[in-house]
Design a protein around this motif. Structure first.
Motif, mmCIF file in Angstrom:
data_model
loop_
_atom_site.group_PDB
_atom_site.id
_atom_site.type_symbol
_atom_site.label_atom_id
_atom_site.label_comp_id
_atom_site.label_asym_id
_atom_site.label_seq_id
_atom_site.Cartn_x
_atom_site.Cartn_y
_atom_site.Cartn_z
ATOM 1 N N LEU A 19 0.823 -0.886 -0.220
ATOM 2 C CA LEU A 19 -0.146 -0.129 -0.010
ATOM 3 C C LEU A 19 1.218 1.514 -0.116
ATOM 4 O O LEU A 19 2.213 1.588 0.640
ATOM 5 N N THR A 48 -4.482 1.207 5.941
ATOM 6 C CA THR A 48 -3.458 0.752 6.453
ATOM 7 C C THR A 48 -3.361 0.000 7.673
ATOM 8 O O THR A 48 -2.634 -0.964 7.986
ATOM 9 N N MET A 86 -3.680 -3.483 5.753
ATOM 10 C CA MET A 86 -2.541 -4.068 5.348
ATOM 11 C C MET A 86 -1.200 -4.372 6.201
ATOM 12 O O MET A 86 -1.176 -5.108 6.401
#
Length: 68
Positions: free
Chosen positions: A37, A52, A55
């Motif tokens: 990402l 976030t 991920m």
């Protein structure tokens, strides 16, 4: 798949018929499909933070550029 000259892309749009949580559902789908990402974050968006977090939890590389 989206189109890119250099990198394969995948577009996953929120299904807003699901209601306010549609963006978070889309984030889970994106996290499952992604290998890494790169995010541009304004320090306020809870959706970007959610992405976030997904991920990182998956052990994927995460690079965040904070603006603003």
């Amino acid at each position: 798949m989206g189109r890119s000259k250099r990198y394969p892309t995948l577009v996953i749009k929120p299904n807003w018929k699901l209601g306010r949580g549609a963006g978070l559902v889309a984030n889970r789908e994106l996290a499952a499909a992604g290998d890494a990402l790169v995010a541009i974050h304004d320090s306020n968006s809870t959706g970007t933070q959610d992405m976030t977090d997904h991920m990182k939890a998956a052990g994927m590389p995460v690079h965040v550029v904070v603006v603003g």
